[in-house]
Scaffold this active site. Sequence first.
Site, PDB file in Angstrom:
ATOM      1  N   LYS A 184    -105.840   0.657  49.954  1.00 42.49           N
ATOM      2  CA  LYS A 184    -106.615   1.521  49.486  1.00 42.49           C
ATOM      3  C   LYS A 184    -108.252   1.239  49.304  1.00 42.49           C
ATOM      4  CE  LYS A 184    -107.944  -0.853  45.522  1.00 42.49           C
ATOM      5  NZ  LYS A 184    -109.319  -1.196  45.088  1.00 42.49           N
ATOM      6  N   GLY A 235    -110.883  -6.108  47.812  1.00 41.85           N
ATOM      7  CA  GLY A 235    -111.048  -4.963  47.218  1.00 41.85           C
ATOM      8  C   GLY A 235    -110.194  -3.978  47.833  1.00 41.85           C
ATOM      9  N   SER A 268    -101.512  -6.230  45.887  1.00 42.11           N
ATOM     10  CA  SER A 268    -100.845  -5.034  45.061  1.00 42.11           C
ATOM     11  C   SER A 268     -99.879  -4.320  45.917  1.00 42.11           C
ATOM     12  CB  SER A 268    -101.812  -4.299  44.272  1.00 42.11           C
ATOM     13  OG  SER A 268    -102.458  -5.104  43.420  1.00 42.11           O
ATOM     14  N   ASP A 313    -103.143  -2.379  40.002  1.00 41.95           N
ATOM     15  CA  ASP A 313    -102.899  -1.500  41.174  1.00 41.95           C
ATOM     16  C   ASP A 313    -101.706  -1.013  41.875  1.00 41.95           C
ATOM     17  OD1 ASP A 313    -105.765  -1.155  41.212  1.00 41.95           O
ATOM     18  OD2 ASP A 313    -106.285  -2.752  42.610  1.00 41.95           O
TER      19      ASP A 313
END
Length: 289
Positions: free
Chosen positions: A10, A99, A104, A137
């Site tokens: 993401k 990041g 996750s 997340d």
Amino acid sequence: MKVTVKAYAKINLMIDILSTLPNGYHDLFMIMQSVGIYDRVTVSRTDSKDIEITCTKAGVPTDEKNIVHKAAMKFFADTGTENTGIAIHIEKNIPQAAGLAGGSADGAAALVALNELFGTGLSQKEMAQIGGKIGADVPFCIMGGTMAAQYTGTVLSFLPDLEINNIVIVKPKQDVSTGEAYAAFDSAERVRHLDTRGMLMAAATGDEKGVFDRVDNVFEQFIDVPDRVVIKSIMRKHGCECCCMSGSGPSVFGIFEKREDAERCLAELKKSYEEAYLCSSVSKGCEVE
């Protein structure tokens, strides 16, 4: 029997920290977007009565420290399913500590695979509720697409999917500690908060230009990633519509209108950075192969 799941990374099109909560966590506003860089997580049934983890990338923990182990433990506990033995293999492609929610995403994929493998029939929402207990997340990485995330990141709202075809993502060599990033916010004397309302309205109405005009990351006010300035200058030189750090860093992404501009930018960045990618947005967080 085995199940393989693509676990998509993401980026944060916006991340703002609204306050520090009484429990020490942070109240966030984020617009999150799944992108087409992915790990493959394969879960197989064994008769070992254990959780065995392997990974293609050296240095990734293969014991209880890995989030997929935590995901499996929580899955068995919350569903009441007996663990007769599983093997989890991670094909690692998402940069670590970047990041981009690589860990996750793997945890999310493990939950999706276990749900398929053991036939527990959990809905996405039910898997997200389990995922929220192992990482903020993880619920987004299960749901995926374009979403607003609030509170600690676990309160999600669906948004119209953005179709972004040319995203360049670069991870600089230096890592960033998420804990230190939030500590820097906590000790900051002054914070410039972002146009969260304008961003939400633009995203909710499918106003792509309005979204790109507001792409921003509050952490850029506190986190010193030396290469960020250089990377963003290269992206701007090649005509990006916006560029920003993702999460608490250090990865930087740029969005381009023209494929050829994105490709030229990527070619220049690859001269200095090993972990540089060109991808598009995707409308899901996990995908069973």
